[in-house]
Design an enzyme around this catalytic site. Structure first.
Site, PDB file in Angstrom:
ATOM      1  N   PHE A 138      51.606 -10.360  12.897  1.00 21.77           N
ATOM      2  CA  PHE A 138      52.444 -11.771  13.227  1.00 21.77           C
ATOM      3  C   PHE A 138      53.715 -10.996  13.087  1.00 21.77           C
ATOM      4  O   PHE A 138      54.100 -10.265  12.485  1.00 21.77           O
ATOM      5  CB  PHE A 138      52.134 -12.734  12.280  1.00 21.77           C
ATOM      6  CG  PHE A 138      50.729 -13.780  12.121  1.00 21.77           C
ATOM      7  CD1 PHE A 138      51.003 -14.773  12.934  1.00 21.77           C
ATOM      8  CD2 PHE A 138      49.857 -12.997  12.212  1.00 21.77           C
ATOM      9  CE1 PHE A 138      49.818 -15.558  13.101  1.00 21.77           C
ATOM     10  CE2 PHE A 138      48.476 -13.887  12.167  1.00 21.77           C
ATOM     11  CZ  PHE A 138      48.595 -15.254  13.021  1.00 21.77           C
ATOM     12  N   LYS A 197      39.157 -26.782  13.831  1.00 17.48           N
ATOM     13  CA  LYS A 197      39.395 -25.342  13.952  1.00 17.48           C
ATOM     14  C   LYS A 197      39.694 -24.816  15.436  1.00 17.48           C
ATOM     15  O   LYS A 197      40.139 -23.679  15.464  1.00 17.48           O
ATOM     16  CB  LYS A 197      37.919 -24.676  13.633  1.00 17.48           C
ATOM     17  CG  LYS A 197      37.653 -23.230  13.723  1.00 17.48           C
ATOM     18  CD  LYS A 197      36.401 -22.829  13.386  1.00 17.48           C
ATOM     19  CE  LYS A 197      35.991 -21.316  13.552  1.00 17.48           C
ATOM     20  NZ  LYS A 197      35.902 -20.938  14.985  1.00 17.48           N
ATOM     21  N   THR A 208      39.440 -12.962  18.245  1.00 15.11           N
ATOM     22  CA  THR A 208      40.956 -12.389  18.784  1.00 15.11           C
ATOM     23  C   THR A 208      40.769 -10.825  18.704  1.00 15.11           C
ATOM     24  O   THR A 208      40.734 -10.159  19.606  1.00 15.11           O
ATOM     25  CB  THR A 208      42.166 -12.787  18.364  1.00 15.11           C
ATOM     26  OG1 THR A 208      42.148 -14.147  18.677  1.00 15.11           O
ATOM     27  CG2 THR A 208      43.098 -12.250  19.062  1.00 15.11           C
ATOM     28  N   ARG A 251      29.916 -15.519  19.948  1.00 18.01           N
ATOM     29  CA  ARG A 251      29.273 -16.917  20.037  1.00 18.01           C
ATOM     30  C   ARG A 251      29.911 -17.733  20.992  1.00 18.01           C
ATOM     31  O   ARG A 251      31.095 -17.902  21.471  1.00 18.01           O
ATOM     32  CB  ARG A 251      29.065 -17.461  18.651  1.00 18.01           C
ATOM     33  CG  ARG A 251      28.218 -16.577  17.678  1.00 18.01           C
ATOM     34  CD  ARG A 251      28.397 -17.150  16.185  1.00 18.01           C
ATOM     35  NE  ARG A 251      29.820 -16.989  15.780  1.00 18.01           N
ATOM     36  CZ  ARG A 251      30.204 -17.652  14.666  1.00 18.01           C
ATOM     37  NH1 ARG A 251      29.287 -18.472  13.986  1.00 18.01           N
ATOM     38  NH2 ARG A 251      31.561 -17.551  14.432  1.00 18.01           N
ATOM     39  N   LYS A 279      39.560 -13.318  13.878  1.00 17.56           N
ATOM     40  CA  LYS A 279      38.378 -12.483  14.100  1.00 17.56           C
ATOM     41  C   LYS A 279      37.886 -12.227  15.584  1.00 17.56           C
ATOM     42  O   LYS A 279      37.616 -11.246  15.750  1.00 17.56           O
ATOM     43  CB  LYS A 279      37.300 -13.058  12.957  1.00 17.56           C
ATOM     44  CG  LYS A 279      36.211 -12.310  12.870  1.00 17.56           C
ATOM     45  CD  LYS A 279      35.266 -12.481  11.746  1.00 17.56           C
ATOM     46  CE  LYS A 279      35.215 -14.041  11.500  1.00 17.56           C
ATOM     47  NZ  LYS A 279      34.768 -15.056  12.481  1.00 17.56           N
ATOM     48  N   PHE A 311      33.345 -16.590   9.901  1.00 14.57           N
ATOM     49  CA  PHE A 311      33.791 -16.946   8.819  1.00 14.57           C
ATOM     50  C   PHE A 311      34.121 -15.544   8.032  1.00 14.57           C
ATOM     51  O   PHE A 311      34.167 -14.317   8.546  1.00 14.57           O
ATOM     52  CB  PHE A 311      33.314 -17.996   7.958  1.00 14.57           C
ATOM     53  CG  PHE A 311      33.681 -19.369   8.578  1.00 14.57           C
ATOM     54  CD1 PHE A 311      34.729 -19.859   8.867  1.00 14.57           C
ATOM     55  CD2 PHE A 311      32.386 -20.337   8.629  1.00 14.57           C
ATOM     56  CE1 PHE A 311      34.795 -20.923   9.357  1.00 14.57           C
ATOM     57  CE2 PHE A 311      32.771 -21.446   9.425  1.00 14.57           C
ATOM     58  CZ  PHE A 311      33.668 -22.183   9.558  1.00 14.57           C
ATOM     59  N   ALA A 329      28.441 -20.304  10.473  1.00 15.60           N
ATOM     60  CA  ALA A 329      28.183 -19.362   9.613  1.00 15.60           C
ATOM     61  C   ALA A 329      28.263 -19.860   8.016  1.00 15.60           C
ATOM     62  O   ALA A 329      27.630 -19.432   7.177  1.00 15.60           O
ATOM     63  CB  ALA A 329      29.056 -18.010   9.488  1.00 15.60           C
ATOM     64  N   TRP A 342      47.120  -9.212  20.026  1.00 15.60           N
ATOM     65  CA  TRP A 342      47.443 -10.604  20.525  1.00 15.60           C
ATOM     66  C   TRP A 342      48.784 -10.797  21.312  1.00 15.60           C
ATOM     67  O   TRP A 342      48.540 -11.283  22.608  1.00 15.60           O
ATOM     68  CB  TRP A 342      47.725 -11.444  19.293  1.00 15.60           C
ATOM     69  CG  TRP A 342      47.758 -12.848  19.581  1.00 15.60           C
ATOM     70  CD1 TRP A 342      46.840 -13.782  19.649  1.00 15.60           C
ATOM     71  CD2 TRP A 342      49.164 -13.601  19.833  1.00 15.60           C
ATOM     72  NE1 TRP A 342      47.368 -15.175  20.040  1.00 15.60           N
ATOM     73  CE2 TRP A 342      49.025 -14.801  20.261  1.00 15.60           C
ATOM     74  CE3 TRP A 342      50.533 -13.095  19.905  1.00 15.60           C
ATOM     75  CZ2 TRP A 342      49.743 -15.658  20.605  1.00 15.60           C
ATOM     76  CZ3 TRP A 342      51.480 -14.110  20.421  1.00 15.60           C
ATOM     77  CH2 TRP A 342      51.099 -15.075  20.682  1.00 15.60           C
TER      78      TRP A 342
END
Length: 559
Positions: free
Chosen positions: A384, A108, A76, A97, A74, A304, A276, A412
């Site tokens: 991916f 995480k 990224t 954030r 998210k 999240f 969150a 990415w």
């Protein structure tokens, strides 16, 4: 095959520009940047005040499906979209954030994005940064110390020590501190009582910093914090302890947004960081509203899945700050669809169209939910290398059937060049004026009804269940004038239900409310559901085991 560089290796090789150049891009003069080294700075309160009359740009929310161990990306995507919008000629700022040290050393990881879509300096951002979290921790614990000190010196306010509501905090995952006994050791140390620690990102001070509009508003909200109750159950406020002034002094720099840059030298505000799942999950109002005055587009994220972060972004942050999002991006991956469809993590590399289709039910629910707020949504398929064309097409077909569009994004691996299609789609939606944003429930709805509305309409459960003592507590707060506040659901991020193992799009479940906490300063009521913890623990093999300094004195292992 070329070796894939780690995020920290990519970040280390970044060609950063002096932070003054980044500020100049969005019209911030040097004298209004307070530099922390060469590559990060705080933006002065004077400058923020001076741009309040500017026209607002368009606000884009990036949210996601429920997180899985397969990874969604998210942050990224948020960073990539910011770069993508700048690439197609729009003036865009990213607002994200700050990272908590707890998940950094836990499971995480950090919060700076990944691959070629990152905010730098990545290592600073994921560690102490500009000291904001330390300031929040210290201000919070100053209040804790003042409460026990007041009781020690005669308890003039008549605090019932069985009803002290203010816990301590630290920015680390430490399950041993969830419940403690304090003031042991005899007369010199005060009156023994039960207490406990939350993680800093769950602190009401964090929420206040992120929802306050300026220093005066911050100090007023700090004074509004309810720290304890008397024997007659009347509240004792932080201002009764004369704590608000000193707390504001500790936070005077922390409330100023931090300016950094992406790998492509585009501006990013990184400020605040409530979780969150146990807090409201958005960066600061000051950062977002300031960015809106300086750019055509502001891309921000909510933590999240959309059932938590987006719901709180809409129902708490947008309601309180008067924000009107123009569009939402829902991030999903083929891998995560397969996991939601029942595939084990080790089997995600194999093509499985049926699992993708089955797992898409989770994505479909999030699309429907975002639309309930009147905000048009587009799906970003975070690519991916193991994804097959057929699997990607299956996702696109599913989303199309939901009345939305899914766009493959390769930010990415390719940076802004890999996300141009999404950037153009976001501009198209935002410029169309299709957003008719409104929160899910009105202010005047009773508190427990607000909880039930979220349970039924967002989680698709049958009802929320709570003991009579909890319902009575909510009713008492309504009688005391707090009934108009929004509710902040503290719930597992892994499922629409309170069972973290129940993936997909479950219906018919009940949501048990275990505890309620009034955050009178922040301006919401926290509803703690199921087994969620406001102080996380570390996993069996924490990330900290792989973090070290190499021979060159550089940090390895952060991600």
């Amino acid at each position: 095959m070329a070796e894939v560089k780690s995020d920290i290796e990519i970040a280390r090789a970044a060609r950063k520009k002096p932070i003054q150049e980044i500020g100049a891009k969005i019209g911030i003069p040097n004298e209004h940047l307070l530099p922390y080294g060469h590559d990060k700075a705080k933006v002065s309160a004077e400058f923020i005040k001076s741009v309040k009359g500017n026209k607002d740009g368009k606000l884009i929310l990036v949210t996601a499906i429920n997180p899985t161990p397969a990874g969604e990306g998210k942050t990224t995507t948020t960073v990539g979209l910011g770069d993508g919008l700048n690439r197609i000629g729009k003036k865009a700022i990213v607002c994200i954030r700050e990272a908590s040290l707890g998940p950094n050393f836990g499971m995480k990881g950090g919060a700076a994005g990944g691959g070629l879509a990152q905010v730098v300096p990545m290592d600073d951002m994921n560690l102490h940064f500009t000291g904001d979290f330390h300031a929040i921790t210290t201000a919070h614990n100053l209040l804790s110390a003042l409460i026990d000190n007041h009781i020690y010196w005669g308890n003039e306010l008549g605090i019932d020590i069985r009803r002290v509501a203010w816990r301590r905090v630290m920015d680390m995952n430490d399950r041993a501190l969830r419940e403690i006994l304090c003031s042991l050791g005899g007369v010199a140390n005060g009156f023994p009582r039960e207490a406990g620690f939350d993680i800093t990102v769950a602190s009401e001070v964090m929420a206040i910093l992120c929802l306050a509009t300026d220093l005066n508003d911050l100090e007023k909200r700090l004074g509004d914090i309810i720290v304890a109750y008397r024997r007659d159950k009347s509240p004792v406020y932080a201002r009764d302890l004369k704590a608000d002034g000193a707390m504001a002094v500790l936070l005077k720099d922390a409330i100023q947004p931090n300016l950094v840059q992406t790998l492509e030298n585009n501006p990013a505000f990184v400020h605040g960081g409530p979780f969150a799942n146990i807090a409201h999950g958005c960066n600061s109002v000051v950062a977002t509203t300031t960015a809106l005055k300086l750019a055509d587009y502001v891309v921000t994220e909510a933590g999240f899945g959309a059932d938590l972060g987006a719901e709180k972004f809409f129902d708490i942050k947008c309601r309180k700050a008067g924000l009107k999002p123009a569009a939402a991006v829902i991030v999903a991956t083929v891998r995560a669809m397969k996991m939601n469809g029942g595939v084990k993590k080790e089997d995600l590399g194999k093509e499985n169209i049926e699992a993708v289709k089955k797992g898409c039910l989770n994505l479909g629910r999030h699309i429907e939910n975002v639309k309930q707020f009147g905000v048009p949504a587009v799906v970003a398929i975070n690519h991916f290398t193991t994804d097959t064309e057929t699997e990607i097409q299956a996702m696109k077909d599913f989303v199309k059937a939901q009345g939305a569009e899914a766009i493959l994004c390769k930010h990415w691996a390719q940076g802004s060049a890999g996300i141009e299609d999404l950037a153009r789609k976001v501009v198209e939606i935002a410029e169309s004026g299709a957003s008719q944003f409104s929160p899910l429930y009105p202010d005047e709805m009773p508190l427990f009804e607000k909880v039930n509305t979220i349970v039924k309409r967002i989680y698709r459960g049958d009802e929320a269940i709570a003991d009579k003592s909890i319902r009575d507590q909510l009713h008492a707060w309504e009688q005391a004038g707090y009934g108009n506040l929004p509710v902040c659901m503290a719930k597992t991020q892994y499922s629409f239900s309170t069972d973290p193992n129940l993936r997909g799009a479950p219906t018919g479940h009940t949501v048990p409310v275990r505890e309620v906490r009034l955050s009178a300063g922040a301006g919401f009521v926290v509803i703690i559901c199921g087994e969620i913890m406001t102080m996380p623990g570390l996993p069996k093999a924490p990330s900290s085991e792989k973090i070290f300094l190499n021979e060159a004195g550089q940090i390895e292992g952060l991600f």
